[in-house]
Design a protein around this motif. Structure first.
Motif, PDB file in Angstrom:
ATOM      1  N   PRO A  76       0.812  -1.234   0.000  1.00 36.51           N
ATOM      2  CA  PRO A  76       0.000   0.000   0.000  1.00 36.51           C
ATOM      3  C   PRO A  76       0.837   1.273   0.000  1.00 36.51           C
ATOM      4  O   PRO A  76       0.535   2.223  -0.716  1.00 36.51           O
ATOM      5  N   ASN A  77       1.919   1.298   0.798  1.00 37.69           N
ATOM      6  CA  ASN A  77       2.775   2.488   0.839  1.00 37.69           C
ATOM      7  C   ASN A  77       3.469   2.733  -0.491  1.00 37.69           C
ATOM      8  O   ASN A  77       3.523   3.863  -0.990  1.00 37.69           O
ATOM      9  N   HIS A  78       3.987   1.659  -1.085  1.00 39.80           N
ATOM     10  CA  HIS A  78       4.655   1.792  -2.372  1.00 39.80           C
ATOM     11  C   HIS A  78       3.647   2.162  -3.465  1.00 39.80           C
ATOM     12  O   HIS A  78       3.988   2.882  -4.414  1.00 39.80           O
ATOM     13  N   GLN A  79       2.423   1.666  -3.331  1.00 39.77           N
ATOM     14  CA  GLN A  79       1.390   1.999  -4.310  1.00 39.77           C
ATOM     15  C   GLN A  79       1.089   3.488  -4.283  1.00 39.77           C
ATOM     16  O   GLN A  79       0.969   4.132  -5.335  1.00 39.77           O
ATOM     17  N   GLU A  80       0.978   4.059  -3.079  1.00 40.21           N
ATOM     18  CA  GLU A  80       0.722   5.496  -2.970  1.00 40.21           C
ATOM     19  C   GLU A  80       1.889   6.310  -3.529  1.00 40.21           C
ATOM     20  O   GLU A  80       1.685   7.317  -4.216  1.00 40.21           O
ATOM     21  N   LEU A  81       3.109   5.871  -3.258  1.00 41.75           N
ATOM     22  CA  LEU A  81       4.281   6.564  -3.789  1.00 41.75           C
ATOM     23  C   LEU A  81       4.332   6.479  -5.309  1.00 41.75           C
ATOM     24  O   LEU A  81       4.702   7.442  -5.994  1.00 41.75           O
ATOM     25  N   ALA A  82       3.915   5.323  -5.846  1.00 38.92           N
ATOM     26  CA  ALA A  82       3.897   5.154  -7.295  1.00 38.92           C
ATOM     27  C   ALA A  82       2.867   6.081  -7.940  1.00 38.92           C
ATOM     28  O   ALA A  82       3.131   6.714  -8.968  1.00 38.92           O
ATOM     29  N   LYS A  83       1.700   6.173  -7.329  1.00 43.04           N
ATOM     30  CA  LYS A  83       0.671   7.085  -7.843  1.00 43.04           C
ATOM     31  C   LYS A  83       1.183   8.524  -7.861  1.00 43.04           C
ATOM     32  O   LYS A  83       0.978   9.265  -8.826  1.00 43.04           O
ATOM     33  N   GLN A  84       1.852   8.899  -6.793  1.00 45.46           N
ATOM     34  CA  GLN A  84       2.372  10.260  -6.682  1.00 45.46           C
ATOM     35  C   GLN A  84       3.425  10.522  -7.751  1.00 45.46           C
ATOM     36  O   GLN A  84       3.434  11.585  -8.388  1.00 45.46           O
ATOM     37  N   LEU A  85       4.304   9.556  -7.980  1.00 46.69           N
ATOM     38  CA  LEU A  85       5.355   9.701  -8.988  1.00 46.69           C
ATOM     39  C   LEU A  85       4.756   9.856 -10.380  1.00 46.69           C
ATOM     40  O   LEU A  85       5.174  10.725 -11.159  1.00 46.69           O
ATOM     41  N   ALA A  86       3.759   9.025 -10.714  1.00 42.91           N
ATOM     42  CA  ALA A  86       3.125   9.104 -12.027  1.00 42.91           C
ATOM     43  C   ALA A  86       2.403  10.434 -12.206  1.00 42.91           C
ATOM     44  O   ALA A  86       2.460  11.056 -13.278  1.00 42.91           O
ATOM     45  N   ALA A  87       1.721  10.884 -11.160  1.00 45.87           N
ATOM     46  CA  ALA A  87       0.989  12.150 -11.225  1.00 45.87           C
ATOM     47  C   ALA A  87       1.934  13.324 -11.434  1.00 45.87           C
ATOM     48  O   ALA A  87       1.667  14.234 -12.231  1.00 45.87           O
ATOM     49  N   GLN A  88       3.046  13.317 -10.727  1.00 48.23           N
ATOM     50  CA  GLN A  88       4.016  14.405 -10.863  1.00 48.23           C
ATOM     51  C   GLN A  88       4.596  14.447 -12.275  1.00 48.23           C
ATOM     52  O   GLN A  88       4.808  15.524 -12.844  1.00 48.23           O
ATOM     53  N   ALA A  89       4.829  13.276 -12.861  1.00 50.36           N
ATOM     54  CA  ALA A  89       5.345  13.224 -14.230  1.00 50.36           C
ATOM     55  C   ALA A  89       4.344  13.799 -15.217  1.00 50.36           C
ATOM     56  O   ALA A  89       4.711  14.503 -16.167  1.00 50.36           O
ATOM     57  N   ALA A  90       3.069  13.511 -14.996  1.00 51.98           N
ATOM     58  CA  ALA A  90       2.027  14.023 -15.887  1.00 51.98           C
ATOM     59  C   ALA A  90       1.913  15.540 -15.785  1.00 51.98           C
ATOM     60  O   ALA A  90       1.766  16.239 -16.802  1.00 51.98           O
ATOM     61  N   VAL A  91       1.984  16.061 -14.581  1.00 51.47           N
ATOM     62  CA  VAL A  91       1.831  17.501 -14.380  1.00 51.47           C
ATOM     63  C   VAL A  91       2.981  18.275 -15.030  1.00 51.47           C
ATOM     64  O   VAL A  91       2.804  19.426 -15.441  1.00 51.47           O
ATOM     65  N   LYS A  92       4.134  17.645 -15.189  1.00 50.20           N
ATOM     66  CA  LYS A  92       5.253  18.296 -15.872  1.00 50.20           C
ATOM     67  C   LYS A  92       4.928  18.587 -17.335  1.00 50.20           C
ATOM     68  O   LYS A  92       5.576  19.439 -17.968  1.00 50.20           O
ATOM     69  N   LEU A  93       3.927  17.903 -17.890  1.00 50.77           N
ATOM     70  CA  LEU A  93       3.540  18.095 -19.289  1.00 50.77           C
ATOM     71  C   LEU A  93       2.618  19.295 -19.473  1.00 50.77           C
ATOM     72  O   LEU A  93       2.363  19.718 -20.600  1.00 50.77           O
ATOM     73  N   VAL A  94       2.106  19.844 -18.387  1.00 55.68           N
ATOM     74  CA  VAL A  94       1.207  21.006 -18.459  1.00 55.68           C
ATOM     75  C   VAL A  94       2.018  22.243 -18.832  1.00 55.68           C
ATOM     76  O   VAL A  94       3.089  22.491 -18.287  1.00 55.68           O
ATOM     77  N   LYS A  95       1.486  23.033 -19.778  1.00 54.11           N
ATOM     78  CA  LYS A  95       2.174  24.228 -20.258  1.00 54.11           C
ATOM     79  C   LYS A  95       1.475  25.493 -19.765  1.00 54.11           C
ATOM     80  O   LYS A  95       0.305  25.462 -19.353  1.00 54.11           O
ATOM     81  N   HIS A  96       2.196  26.598 -19.837  1.00 54.02           N
ATOM     82  CA  HIS A  96       1.677  27.897 -19.411  1.00 54.02           C
ATOM     83  C   HIS A  96       0.402  28.232 -20.191  1.00 54.02           C
ATOM     84  O   HIS A  96       0.337  28.069 -21.402  1.00 54.02           O
TER      85      HIS A  96
END
Length: 235
Positions: free
Chosen positions: A6-26
């Motif tokens: 469960p802990n690693h799953q939450e960390l994985a979700k957070q990592l994937a989400a952060q990677a996606a947000v990097k694709l957002v542009k101004h």
């Protein structure tokens, strides 16, 4: 692949989400998904706003709207938006062909509208969501209460074992004041064909089969990211 704790799953979700947000542009208009993984994306987007990024979000649920407001993300109402630059959402299951099964959180109708309006549709998941064939997770079907009996009968004719969703011992009601039937079709041989059949039932507002509604899936496996994109198996 070993199952995530469960802990690693939450960390994985957070990592994937952060990677996606990097694709957002101004100045992007950003579709904001619903659920635990999408919640991490909201937090990451809020952090980028503090660094000077300017965007406007389009929430896919009242829950997401409340969280986005609390994080200071400027919002546009879904019903007034004609196009979304990029959307970020989770999934309950996905295949390498980018077929998705969604709706565990009950926001499938608005999530599907957000995805349909989006030019760039990013799905963020942990590795537990990857399957070779959709259907271990039941297919949510949002239906109008006045058509409840009819829709349940029609779902049965398609071979589905159906149960109306409850929450706290009462019928679950969506943000649109509808019911959700969770339908067990078993493993689904042809999700696209089933999606067409579900679309043809009068009284069905939306279902959880998202076919052709993902541009990219970002999957986190522990500390590693794996990306699946249209027209390719994976990278």
């Amino acid at each position: 692949m070993a199952a995530l704790t469960p802990n690693h799953q939450e960390l994985a979700k957070q990592l994937a989400a952060q990677a996606a947000v990097k694709l957002v542009k101004h100045n992007d208009i950003v579709g904001l998904g619903t659920g635990s993984t999408a919640s991490f994306a909201l937090s990451a987007l809020s952090d980028r706003l503090k660094d000077g990024l300017q965007v406007k979000g389009v929430p896919s649920s009242l829950q997401t709207e409340e969280q986005a407001k609390a994080l200071g993300i400027p919002l546009l109402p879904l019903g007034e938006v004609g196009e979304i630059d990029i959307s970020i959402d989770g999934a309950d299951e996905f295949t390498e062909e980018l077929q998705l099964l969604k709706g565990g959180g009950g926001a499938l109708f608005r999530e599907k509208i957000v995805a349909s309006l989006s030019k760039n549709r990013i799905v963020v998941v942990d590795s537990s969501k990857k399957v070779s064939q959709l259907g271990a997770f039941k297919v949510p079907v949002e239906l109008a209460p006045v058509a409840c009996r009819y829709v349940l009968d029609q779902l049965a004719t398609l071979g589905g074992k159906t149960q109306l969703r409850h929450k706290n011992d009462t019928l679950f009601v969506t943000d649109n004041q509808n019911y959700i039937a969770d339908v067990d079709f078993g493993l689904i041989a042809d999700p696209q064909a089933l999606a067409i059949q579900l679309n043809q039932i009068e009284g069905v507002l939306a279902h959880g089969l998202f076919i052709g509604l993902a541009t990219k899936v970002i999957m986190a496996t522990g500390e590693e990211l794996v990306v699946f994109e249209q027209d390719q198996k994976g990278s």
